[in-house]
Motif scaffolding. Structure first.
Motif, PDB file in Angstrom:
ATOM      1  N   SER A   1       0.410   9.822   7.266  1.00 36.20           N
ATOM      2  CA  SER A   1       0.173   8.611   8.952  1.00 36.20           C
ATOM      3  C   SER A   1      -1.320   8.230   8.597  1.00 36.20           C
ATOM      4  O   SER A   1      -1.047   6.797   8.815  1.00 36.20           O
ATOM      5  CB  SER A   1       0.234   9.848   9.407  1.00 36.20           C
ATOM      6  OG  SER A   1      -0.836   9.347  10.451  1.00 36.20           O
ATOM      7  N   GLY A   2      -2.187   7.993   7.849  1.00 35.95           N
ATOM      8  CA  GLY A   2      -2.902   7.677   7.373  1.00 35.95           C
ATOM      9  C   GLY A   2      -2.526   6.162   6.778  1.00 35.95           C
ATOM     10  O   GLY A   2      -3.814   5.096   6.560  1.00 35.95           O
ATOM     11  N   ILE A   3      -1.496   6.395   5.924  1.00 36.92           N
ATOM     12  CA  ILE A   3      -0.947   4.811   5.311  1.00 36.92           C
ATOM     13  C   ILE A   3      -0.646   3.932   6.267  1.00 36.92           C
ATOM     14  O   ILE A   3      -0.912   2.750   6.611  1.00 36.92           O
ATOM     15  CB  ILE A   3      -0.134   5.151   4.217  1.00 36.92           C
ATOM     16  CG1 ILE A   3      -0.863   6.146   2.889  1.00 36.92           C
ATOM     17  CG2 ILE A   3       1.095   3.893   4.131  1.00 36.92           C
ATOM     18  CD1 ILE A   3       0.072   6.300   2.053  1.00 36.92           C
TER      19      ILE A   3
ATOM     20  N   MET B   1       0.802  -1.195   0.345  1.00 33.04           N
ATOM     21  CA  MET B   1      -0.361  -0.502   0.063  1.00 33.04           C
ATOM     22  C   MET B   1       0.711   0.987  -0.158  1.00 33.04           C
ATOM     23  O   MET B   1       2.131   1.294   0.431  1.00 33.04           O
ATOM     24  CB  MET B   1      -1.155  -0.236   1.308  1.00 33.04           C
ATOM     25  CG  MET B   1      -0.445   0.033   2.692  1.00 33.04           C
ATOM     26  SD  MET B   1      -2.107  -0.135   4.026  1.00 33.04           S
ATOM     27  CE  MET B   1      -2.677   1.074   3.604  1.00 33.04           C
TER      28      MET B   1
ATOM     29  N   ALA C   1      -2.029  10.861   2.070  1.00 27.15           N
ATOM     30  CA  ALA C   1      -1.633  10.772   3.054  1.00 27.15           C
ATOM     31  C   ALA C   1      -0.952   9.991   4.343  1.00 27.15           C
ATOM     32  O   ALA C   1      -1.067   8.772   4.300  1.00 27.15           O
ATOM     33  CB  ALA C   1      -3.514  10.592   3.889  1.00 27.15           C
TER      34      ALA C   1
ATOM     35  N   ILE D   1      -2.775  -1.536  -2.987  1.00 26.25           N
ATOM     36  CA  ILE D   1      -3.600  -0.439  -2.824  1.00 26.25           C
ATOM     37  C   ILE D   1      -3.070   0.675  -2.537  1.00 26.25           C
ATOM     38  O   ILE D   1      -2.021   1.538  -2.411  1.00 26.25           O
ATOM     39  CB  ILE D   1      -4.011  -0.171  -1.611  1.00 26.25           C
ATOM     40  CG1 ILE D   1      -5.246  -1.960  -0.962  1.00 26.25           C
ATOM     41  CG2 ILE D   1      -5.179   0.487  -0.653  1.00 26.25           C
ATOM     42  CD1 ILE D   1      -4.893  -1.879   0.250  1.00 26.25           C
ATOM     43  N   ASP D   2      -3.907   1.433  -4.376  1.00 28.69           N
ATOM     44  CA  ASP D   2      -3.771   3.559  -3.899  1.00 28.69           C
ATOM     45  C   ASP D   2      -4.075   3.428  -3.382  1.00 28.69           C
ATOM     46  O   ASP D   2      -5.582   3.993  -3.115  1.00 28.69           O
ATOM     47  CB  ASP D   2      -3.483   3.437  -5.741  1.00 28.69           C
ATOM     48  CG  ASP D   2      -2.556   3.400  -6.369  1.00 28.69           C
ATOM     49  OD1 ASP D   2      -1.984   3.173  -6.194  1.00 28.69           O
ATOM     50  OD2 ASP D   2      -3.304   3.457  -7.740  1.00 28.69           O
ATOM     51  N   THR D   3      -3.506   4.327  -2.180  1.00 32.24           N
ATOM     52  CA  THR D   3      -4.172   5.194  -1.210  1.00 32.24           C
ATOM     53  C   THR D   3      -4.816   6.704  -1.289  1.00 32.24           C
ATOM     54  O   THR D   3      -3.383   7.205  -2.407  1.00 32.24           O
ATOM     55  CB  THR D   3      -3.225   4.740   0.298  1.00 32.24           C
ATOM     56  OG1 THR D   3      -2.145   5.652   0.283  1.00 32.24           O
ATOM     57  CG2 THR D   3      -2.970   3.311   0.458  1.00 32.24           C
ATOM     58  N   PRO D   4      -5.755   6.900  -0.555  1.00 29.24           N
ATOM     59  CA  PRO D   4      -5.186   9.030  -0.201  1.00 29.24           C
ATOM     60  C   PRO D   4      -3.958   9.703  -0.042  1.00 29.24           C
ATOM     61  O   PRO D   4      -3.415   8.654   0.416  1.00 29.24           O
ATOM     62  CB  PRO D   4      -6.198   8.830   0.490  1.00 29.24           C
ATOM     63  CG  PRO D   4      -6.914   7.780   0.479  1.00 29.24           C
ATOM     64  CD  PRO D   4      -6.253   6.524   0.004  1.00 29.24           C
TER      65      PRO D   4
ATOM     66  N   PHE E   1      -9.613   7.659   4.265  1.00 25.71           N
ATOM     67  CA  PHE E   1     -10.053   6.447   3.968  1.00 25.71           C
ATOM     68  C   PHE E   1     -10.813   5.842   4.128  1.00 25.71           C
ATOM     69  O   PHE E   1     -11.411   4.976   2.523  1.00 25.71           O
ATOM     70  CB  PHE E   1      -8.419   5.362   4.685  1.00 25.71           C
ATOM     71  CG  PHE E   1      -6.908   5.688   4.606  1.00 25.71           C
ATOM     72  CD1 PHE E   1      -6.337   7.336   4.596  1.00 25.71           C
ATOM     73  CD2 PHE E   1      -6.395   4.523   4.082  1.00 25.71           C
ATOM     74  CE1 PHE E   1      -5.384   7.535   4.377  1.00 25.71           C
ATOM     75  CE2 PHE E   1      -4.853   5.558   3.486  1.00 25.71           C
ATOM     76  CZ  PHE E   1      -4.746   6.297   3.839  1.00 25.71           C
TER      77      PHE E   1
ATOM     78  N   GLU F   1      -8.034  11.715   8.245  1.00 23.72           N
ATOM     79  CA  GLU F   1      -7.386  11.214   7.887  1.00 23.72           C
ATOM     80  C   GLU F   1      -8.217   9.592   7.338  1.00 23.72           C
ATOM     81  O   GLU F   1      -9.203   9.099   7.111  1.00 23.72           O
ATOM     82  CB  GLU F   1      -5.716  10.946   7.273  1.00 23.72           C
ATOM     83  CG  GLU F   1      -5.150  11.805   7.094  1.00 23.72           C
ATOM     84  CD  GLU F   1      -3.175  11.787   7.393  1.00 23.72           C
ATOM     85  OE1 GLU F   1      -3.469  10.257   7.413  1.00 23.72           O
ATOM     86  OE2 GLU F   1      -3.255  12.643   7.274  1.00 23.72           O
TER      87      GLU F   1
ATOM     88  N   LEU G   1      -7.641   5.926  12.688  1.00 20.86           N
ATOM     89  CA  LEU G   1      -6.273   5.285  11.803  1.00 20.86           C
ATOM     90  C   LEU G   1      -6.798   3.281  11.796  1.00 20.86           C
ATOM     91  O   LEU G   1      -7.219   2.587  10.385  1.00 20.86           O
ATOM     92  CB  LEU G   1      -5.636   5.920  11.756  1.00 20.86           C
ATOM     93  CG  LEU G   1      -6.076   6.878  10.785  1.00 20.86           C
ATOM     94  CD1 LEU G   1      -4.457   7.364  10.570  1.00 20.86           C
ATOM     95  CD2 LEU G   1      -6.346   7.159   9.379  1.00 20.86           C
TER      96      LEU G   1
END
Lengths: 325, 376
Positions: free
Chosen positions: A61-63, A27, A59, A54-57, B191, B187, B148
């Motif tokens: 921290s989100g990843i 990801m 971000a 997975i192509d993530t948004p 997501f 975030e 998250l």
């Protein structure tokens, strides 16, 4: 044996890991159709689908935060941070969550997450694309930190990192992505992930390096040999844990040691090496452990980066200075 | 010119306080809501009442333990019992909870031994329970981080291919009004939205982030933020255990059947201090607390039970006795919680052997042993 670039060796290693374990996910930003900005994940989404690549948004921290959640559900996410200087938005999730959740749970939880970070300079890039942030992560208990320097190690180490039950920060030397070597993709007879390797034996001085600096050190050693100086080069490969025994065995023989990395010398990883070597080899040392690295400045604009990065001459200069004591 | 940074212009459309879903008034009167029918037996209601009372009692006991120096700190849930019990009693066995550090009522409903919650506040561990055991993740202290993890976990549920089947679960992420300003919460909304993850974002808006009022976090009602992310948001009376149950039940069911995330804003009030080291008299008025006292989440259920003749005096007495006994038991077990040994510092940092841990632990053990040798 197959001739692979370091980048292709990474790709092949990732592919093997995904074939061997359906729980392995990739990801990050642009890792799908594009195959990543360095094409390390090229073709993986096509073959393993959008659920596993997975192509993530956009971000970081989100990843990393969602990768932790996926790991809690039983997956083994391999996260790509697009460039070294972009890891800092994810630093909180890496340092306060990823590294510490196991202790928080008294050992009930494991987080087998790999965070891949292309690192280092020398590619003529703009700001934030040439950094060496390894010391931030080696300073954080709960993480394992490794750095590959060549295609053979890239292929095996990424698979070993994915298999690790602990979180691994995986540094990739981006300016070496195009270096080629013969890789045996059939064999799994690999050097243990956390073992250092003597990549050039020598007698007079030990040079320690990892990642992109290893090749520069090998070139320096070859140049030194022409002057009759025998330089032993060790590729540390693993920064946390550190294979200190391989290091001290060498320094005990040579009595001299130079540490080379691209990160700033002040409070850099070399400081830890110098301290530990001094503790263990005190009576064998003929000179202080010297460090060669980036200056204690932000990474400079690319037109002067060759002055900033440790090159063959600066390494040889340090080698010479160890004989001045 | 003074800048009105506190509120938008009062006549801005959409900024007036919106309606919230309420099924039980503060006076204990049952009201219907067209979207949230709720059929509870007398036994169900008595069960909720018991949860509410015991949770409050355990919380007060922990506050007392802190005052007496047995805990280093406690984050009281006083006033938020209905939001927690209502939402938690909506959970099914396959659902997974990601709490903050204040979800003692949710922990109770999930069957977590309350003693486990005290460990981190007493300083004998940093959490110390297995999240898989009760499908209740560890308390998370850094504000918003867990949203998250909850989203990633929900993405895992999607990948397991169980949505829409009986073994489908959803995740529920708890957080507060202050957390909605955190980047991680933003975030997680992004997501969850783009991946249509099976998650309920359960925001307990208790009006205060330590000393900062809601106005310092948002110019619009929090539930309305969901619209910007493309999923439904709903405000519920957070002091109404019925409404919290009904709204969360619906949101979880939507998640489990592949309809994606929902933001639930439980409008409630933190009656106590942020933690035992906080002093609300420095930043808020007593009158505000008094006004919210009239909306107490427990009194209205009691009034409903009495009015409907659904419980007698013996029931209320039995619940009080049980609460007292549970609190007493908690206190007794807290006092004998053993301190961890010094060498445990090195444990559970890594899953596999790590030479540095071994080296430092051995060296420290030898150092400690040297004192024993001196003493003998």
């Amino acid at each position: 044996m197959t001739t692979l670039t370091l980048g292709k060796a990474m790709n092949t290693g990732l592919r093997k890991a995904m074939e061997n374990d359906p729980k392995v996910l990739v990801m990050g930003e642009d890792v799908g159709k594009l195959g990543g900005v360095f094409r390390i994940t090229d073709g993986l989404q096509k073959d393993f689908g959008e659920e596993r690549v997975i192509d993530t948004p956009l971000a970081e921290s989100g990843i990393v935060g969602t990768a932790i959640g996926l790991a809690l559900r039983g997956y083994r996410p391999v996260v790509e941070i697009q460039f070294d200087g972009f890891v800092f938005p994810a630093a909180d999730q890496i340092i306060t969550q990823l590294a510490k959740m196991r202790m928080r749970s008294l050992g009930a939880l494991s987080l087998p997450v790999v965070v891949r970070i292309p690192c280092g300079g020398g590619i003529g890039a703009v700001e934030h694309h040439s950094e060496s942030p390894e010391a931030y992560f080696t300073h954080t208990a709960g993480l394992r930190v490794v750095s590959c320097s060549n295609p053979v190690d890239a292929y095996s180490m990424i698979q070993q990192a994915i298999a690790s039950p602990d979180p691994v920060i995986f540094f990739e030397p981006k300016r070496r992505y195009w270096d080629k070597a013969e890789v045996d993709t059939e064999s799994t007879d690999w050097t243990p992930l956390h073992a250092a390797k003597v990549v050039r034996p020598g007698e007079h001085v030990t040079v320690l390096a990892y990642g992109p600096s290893v090749k520069t050190c090998l070139e320096a050693a070859a140049a030194a040999a022409e002057d009759g100086r025998s330089v032993e080069v060790i590729d540390l490969r693993s920064l946390n844990p550190l294979d200190i025994d391989t290091v001290t065995a060498s320094v005990d023989r040579t009595g001299r040691c130079v540490v080379v990395h691209e990160a700033p010398v002040f409070n850099g990883y070399g400081a830890e090496l110098a301290a530990r070597i001094t503790e263990r080899c005190f009576y064998r040392l003929e000179a202080p452990v010297l460090r060669v690295g980036g200056f204690s400045t932000p990474y400079p604009p690319s037109r002067v980066e060759e002055q900033y990065l440790p090159d063959l001459d600066r390494i040889l200069d340090a080698v010479d200075r160890t004989f001045a004591w | 010119m003074t800048i009105d940074s506190v509120r938008g212009a009062p006549d801005t459309p959409g900024l007036a306080e919106p309606e919230l879903v309420q099924l039980l008034t503060p006076e204990g009167e049952r009201v219907e809501h067209p979207d949230y029918p709720l059929d509870l037996s007398a036994e169900d209601v008595r069960g909720l009442y018991r949860d509410l009372v015991i949770t409050r009692k355990l919380d007060l006991e922990a506050v007392a333990l802190t005052r007496q120096g047995e805990l280093g700190l406690w984050a009281s849930l006083l006033g938020q019992e209905a939001a927690q019990i209502g939402s938690a009693r909506a959970l099914g066995e396959h659902d997974m909870v990601f709490p903050t550090y204040r979800e003692h009522g949710v922990a109770w409903c999930r069957g977590v031994d309350p003693l486990r919650l005290l460990g981190m506040f007493r300083g004998v561990n940093h959490g110390g329970w297995d999240p898989a055991e009760h499908r209740f993740h560890l308390y998370t202290i850094v504000i918003g981080s867990q949203t998250l993890h909850a989203t990633g976990y929900a993405m895992g549920i999607q990948r397991d291919g169980v949505l829409g089947t009986p073994s489908a679960g959803a995740t529920i992420a708890y957080f507060g009004d202050g957390a909605t300003s955190q980047g991680d919460v933003h975030e997680s909304f992004v997501f969850a939205s783009v991946f249509n993850a099976p998650i309920v974002f359960f925001c307990q808006n208790n009006q205060w982030a330590i000393s900062e009022p809601l106005e310092r976090q948002s110019r619009i009602p929090l539930f309305k933020r969901a619209q910007g992310y493309g999923f439904p948001g709903i405000r519920v009376d957070g002091n109404d255990v019925f409404a919290c149950l009904a709204v969360t039940r619906r949101a979880l069911e939507n998640a489990r059947t592949g309809q994606g995330p929902t933001l639930v804003e439980a409008f409630t009030y933190r009656m106590g201090a942020h933690t035992t080291t906080d002093d609300p008299t420095r930043y808020r008025l007593k009158a505000e607390e008094e006004a919210w006292k009239l909306k107490d989440p427990i009194e209205r259920v009691k009034a409903y039970l009495v009015r409907g003749d659904l419980a007698d005096a013996a029931f209320f007495e039995a619940v009080d006795d049980e609460a007292k006994a549970t609190a007493k038991d908690l206190r007794e077990r807290c006092l004998v919680l053993p301190d961890p040994g010094p060498l445990t510092i090195f444990e559970n940092v890594y899953a596999e052997d790590h030479p540095l841990m071994t080296e430092e632990q051995e060296r420290f053990a030898a150092y400690l042993a040297s004192f024993e040798e001196e003493a003998s």
